[in-house]
Design a protein around this motif. Structure first.
Motif, PDB file in Angstrom:
ATOM      1  N   GLY A  63      18.460  -9.185 -30.156  1.00 32.66           N
ATOM      2  CA  GLY A  63      19.675  -8.493 -29.745  1.00 32.66           C
ATOM      3  C   GLY A  63      20.254  -7.543 -30.769  1.00 32.66           C
ATOM      4  O   GLY A  63      21.298  -6.941 -30.539  1.00 32.66           O
ATOM      5  N   LYS A  64      19.564  -7.382 -31.906  1.00 32.65           N
ATOM      6  CA  LYS A  64      20.169  -6.588 -32.977  1.00 32.65           C
ATOM      7  C   LYS A  64      20.124  -5.086 -32.700  1.00 32.65           C
ATOM      8  O   LYS A  64      21.022  -4.369 -33.119  1.00 32.65           O
ATOM      9  CB  LYS A  64      19.476  -6.901 -34.298  1.00 32.65           C
ATOM     10  CG  LYS A  64      20.164  -6.298 -35.497  1.00 32.65           C
ATOM     11  CD  LYS A  64      19.993  -7.174 -36.703  1.00 32.65           C
ATOM     12  CE  LYS A  64      20.646  -6.610 -37.927  1.00 32.65           C
ATOM     13  NZ  LYS A  64      20.752  -7.624 -38.973  1.00 32.65           N
ATOM     14  N   CYS A  65      19.070  -4.611 -32.040  1.00 36.76           N
ATOM     15  CA  CYS A  65      19.020  -3.156 -31.825  1.00 36.76           C
ATOM     16  C   CYS A  65      18.863  -2.807 -30.344  1.00 36.76           C
ATOM     17  O   CYS A  65      18.255  -3.538 -29.572  1.00 36.76           O
ATOM     18  CB  CYS A  65      17.936  -2.515 -32.688  1.00 36.76           C
ATOM     19  SG  CYS A  65      16.280  -3.038 -32.318  1.00 36.76           S
ATOM     20  N   GLY A  97      12.214   3.561 -32.126  1.00 39.82           N
ATOM     21  CA  GLY A  97      13.626   3.282 -32.398  1.00 39.82           C
ATOM     22  C   GLY A  97      13.959   1.822 -32.638  1.00 39.82           C
ATOM     23  O   GLY A  97      15.119   1.501 -32.902  1.00 39.82           O
ATOM     24  N   SER A  98      12.959   0.922 -32.551  1.00 39.05           N
ATOM     25  CA  SER A  98      13.260  -0.504 -32.717  1.00 39.05           C
ATOM     26  C   SER A  98      13.209  -0.895 -34.189  1.00 39.05           C
ATOM     27  O   SER A  98      12.429  -0.339 -34.967  1.00 39.05           O
ATOM     28  CB  SER A  98      12.267  -1.363 -31.935  1.00 39.05           C
ATOM     29  OG  SER A  98      12.373  -1.104 -30.561  1.00 39.05           O
ATOM     30  N   LEU A  99      14.002  -1.892 -34.511  1.00 39.17           N
ATOM     31  CA  LEU A  99      14.075  -2.349 -35.906  1.00 39.17           C
ATOM     32  C   LEU A  99      12.842  -3.156 -36.298  1.00 39.17           C
ATOM     33  O   LEU A  99      12.393  -3.107 -37.440  1.00 39.17           O
ATOM     34  CB  LEU A  99      15.345  -3.195 -36.073  1.00 39.17           C
ATOM     35  CG  LEU A  99      15.725  -3.665 -37.464  1.00 39.17           C
ATOM     36  CD1 LEU A  99      15.894  -2.489 -38.427  1.00 39.17           C
ATOM     37  CD2 LEU A  99      17.033  -4.465 -37.404  1.00 39.17           C
ATOM     38  N   ALA A 157       8.909  -5.240 -34.873  1.00 41.30           N
ATOM     39  CA  ALA A 157       7.755  -5.047 -33.979  1.00 41.30           C
ATOM     40  C   ALA A 157       7.930  -5.693 -32.606  1.00 41.30           C
ATOM     41  O   ALA A 157       7.138  -5.403 -31.713  1.00 41.30           O
ATOM     42  CB  ALA A 157       6.500  -5.579 -34.656  1.00 41.30           C
ATOM     43  N   LEU A 158       8.945  -6.525 -32.405  1.00 40.12           N
ATOM     44  CA  LEU A 158       9.102  -7.080 -31.053  1.00 40.12           C
ATOM     45  C   LEU A 158       9.414  -5.952 -30.070  1.00 40.12           C
ATOM     46  O   LEU A 158       8.703  -5.755 -29.084  1.00 40.12           O
ATOM     47  CB  LEU A 158      10.176  -8.171 -31.024  1.00 40.12           C
ATOM     48  CG  LEU A 158      10.452  -8.839 -29.668  1.00 40.12           C
ATOM     49  CD1 LEU A 158       9.189  -9.191 -28.910  1.00 40.12           C
ATOM     50  CD2 LEU A 158      11.285 -10.098 -29.841  1.00 40.12           C
ATOM     51  N   GLY A 159      10.435  -5.176 -30.376  1.00 38.06           N
ATOM     52  CA  GLY A 159      10.731  -4.020 -29.534  1.00 38.06           C
ATOM     53  C   GLY A 159       9.727  -2.898 -29.768  1.00 38.06           C
ATOM     54  O   GLY A 159       9.338  -2.194 -28.842  1.00 38.06           O
TER      55      GLY A 159
HETATM   56  S1  SF4 Z   1      13.375  -4.919 -32.042  1.00 34.73           S
HETATM   57 FE1  SF4 Z   1      13.496  -6.723 -33.339  1.00 34.73          FE
HETATM   58  S2  SF4 Z   1      15.465  -6.438 -34.406  1.00 34.73           S
HETATM   59 FE2  SF4 Z   1      15.556  -5.121 -32.619  1.00 34.73          FE
HETATM   60  S3  SF4 Z   1      16.552  -6.397 -31.050  1.00 34.73           S
HETATM   61 FE3  SF4 Z   1      14.328  -6.565 -30.817  1.00 34.73          FE
HETATM   62  S4  SF4 Z   1      13.842  -8.428 -31.921  1.00 34.73           S
HETATM   63 FE4  SF4 Z   1      15.845  -7.772 -32.652  1.00 34.73          FE
END
Ligand code: SF4
Ligand SMILES: Cc1cc2nc3c(=O)[nH]c(=O)nc-3n(C[C@H](O)[C@H](O)[C@H](O)COP(=O)(O)O)c2cc1C
Length: 516
Positions: A442-444, A484-486, A488-490
């Motif tokens: 949920g951070k980004c 644009g994700s913080l 590697a999940l996004g």
């Molecule tokens: S990309 Fe990573 S940091 Fe950003 S919301 Fe998803 S899990 Fe969290």
């Protein structure tokens, strides 16, 4: 004369009745007044043959499998204790083609030894790596790991020697070794197998890492879904403390080192190293921005080695056999061996450790034997839920970090999930977005909201609504998530989504295109 038998206590063997087989063997032996000792081991990783029962004979071990409790009387009748023929007899385990083709370094002892016997561990090469590290000293040990070419087995493939050198060179009052055993990737189980089948290898690897970088404390972070592994590793830790390998002044080692076992609450993102550190510090598992790198400021703000369990459990073999031996295996920048985990709809699923360089097709079709359903293989997802789907046309891809990256894929933690031709790839793409939405920390915004919008757009494509416009929208969304994700999940969720669209366009209402 007492006959020794070996039977796995690995969770995969337990799931298909290994305990019942053990009880049946003991009851049958008692009824026949034949003394036997059943040593419980880890698994050799031939899961379609579990429970695999082995008997010690003058000619070596002879294996039988898959054994059900109801097979035990007929096995005794046929002469199991003398390794005699029976329809379930597999011969010498090392000669089974699936095992014979492997190069086992990380998994050399798994399924062979009693995981809780320090004597067995030493008799099979245990502690040789630690002894060599003690003779090389910290800088020499770091250099040996660097020269081996070992790369992190958790997913990113970062060179382990460089990570260790960064921690070693960073001055601090305390440093930490953190073993990442969260093992969240779909189709992976290698960390669990080591925890259950060769836990002292991890303890030895962590001791070596501590010695190399100057850390006196380690944490092992295991997912809560692994109750057998948690129990097994907890037991191994107590034995290692009692045996003098751990503690404030471990007598067998002359260095202080403590290991604490921590259990995660079950979030995929807690496998990401900084979210894992947050979780270890008692906070919600949310990703930290980098820099600072954990190697500079990690657990409790101190320099920290965060390594995957396989990375750490491979280090003793590297030290024992020498960096050149390890680096002599594999090719390109992918050196050594990889414990490949073959799962999904596959005939011969299990753990296959081999030097890098086999093709994906060889692994899935020759070694794995194609699908369990007998239908043609249509797709293989490599590298967990963030990995790309490979179609048959890309089965010539060599199993190595760079070759997979060149085809927009990743090796990750070594998992391969096989699908037959009944798979609907549009649903798989939807699943990738849904997984990201459920597991997002949920951070980004691109990840937290983008994945939810992704599910909605793919639902419209599946419903056949305005397909081309919605496909263009998914592609655009994937670009945003990727860059644009913080973490590697996004950032990597676009890989399964875009590979499904690119290689299986017909499932999205598009005409098939040539594969690049
Ligand atoms: S990309 Fe990573 S940091 Fe950003 S919301 Fe998803 S899990 Fe969290
Ligand atoms: C969403 C996400 C989940 C991850 N899960 C794991 C995991 O379960 N196990 C693991 O070792 N690494 C996992 N990683 C990679 C870690 O962040 C990190 O790169 C790794 O633990 C470093 O160890 P290594 O260098 O030995 O690979 C994950 C990364 C991301 C982005």
């Amino acid at each position: 004369m007492t006959v020794r038998l070996y039977l796995p206590r690995d969770a995969a063997a337990l799931a298909v009745g290994a305990d019942a087989v053990g009880r049946a063997v003991e009851a049958e032996a008692q009824a026949r007044s034949q003394p036997v000792v059943v040593t419980r081991t880890g698994s050799r990783g031939l899961f379609w043959l579990e429970p695999m029962l082995e008997v010690e004979t003058p000619a070596g071990r002879i294996a039988y499998g898959p054994v059900r409790a109801s097979d035990v009387p007929s096995l005794f009748e046929a002469g199991l204790l003398g390794g005699m023929p029976h329809p379930l007899c597999l011969g010498r385990p090392e000669e089974i083609p699936f095992l014979k083709r492997q190069t086992r370094l990380t998994f050399a002892r798994c399924g062979v030894i009693d995981p809780f016997s320090l004597e067995d561990y030493r008799a099979h090469g245990g502690w040789r790596g630690l002894e060599r590290a003690l003779s090389l000293g910290p800088a020499g040990t770091v250099e040996e790991v660097r020269r081996s070419g070992l790369r992190g087995r958790g997913g990113a493939g970062f060179p382990t020697g460089i990570k260790w050198k960064t921690v070693a060179d960073t001055a601090a009052d305390r440093k930490y070794i953190v073993c990442n055993a969260d093992e969240g990737d779909s189709g992976t189980f290698a960390d669990r197998m080591i925890l259950e089948g060769d836990p002292f290898a991890l303890i030895e690897g962590m001791l070596i890492a501590g010695l190399a970088v100057g850390a006196a404390k380690g944490f092992v972070y295991v997912r809560s879904e692994y109750p057998d592994a948690i129990a097994a590793f907890g037991r191994a830790l107590r034995i290692a403390y009692d045996g003098g390998f751990l503690g404030p002044r471990a007598p067998s080692y002359h260095h202080p080192f403590d290991i604490e076992l921590r259990i995660g609450a079950g979030a995929y993102v807690c496998g990401e190293e900084t979210a894992l550190l947050e979780s270890l510090e008692g906070r919600r598992g949310q990703v930290r921005a980098k820099p600072p790198l954990p190697a500079h400021r990690g657990l409790f703000g101190r320099p920290t080695v965060v390594n995957n369990l396989l990375t750490l459990a491979t280090v003793p073999a590297i030290l024992a056999e020498g960096a050149e031996t390890y680096a002599g295996l594999g090719w390109g920048r992918s050196r050594g061996t990889m414990p490949i985990q073959i799962a999904g709809n596959v005939r011969r699923g299990g753990l296959f450790e081999a030097a890098f360089g086999l093709t994906l097709g060889e692994i899935v079709e020759q070694i794995g034997g194609g699908t369990a359903t007998g239908r043609p293989v249509r797709a293989v997802q490599a590298g967990g839920p963030l990995g790309a789907y490979f179609p048959h046309a890309l089965f010539d891809t060599p199993y190595d970090y760079e070759a997979f990256a060149a085809r927009n894929g990743l090796i990750g933690h070594g998992g391969l999930v096989v699908f037959d031709d009944s798979v609907d790839m549009a649903r798989q793409a939807r699943f990738a977005m849904e997984f990201c939405a459920v597991e997002s920390c949920g951070k980004c915004t691109p990840c937290r909201l983008g994945s939810i919008r992704g599910v909605e757009v793919i639902d419209r494509i599946i419903a056949g609504r305005d397909v081309e416009r919605n496909l263009a929208l998914v592609e655009d969304l994937c670009e945003t998530m990727k860059y644009g994700s913080l973490c590697a999940l996004g950032g990597f969720t676009p890989y399964p989504v875009m590979s499904a669209i690119t290689h299986f366009p017909e499932d999205f209402g598009r005409h098939a295109a040539a594969v690049a």
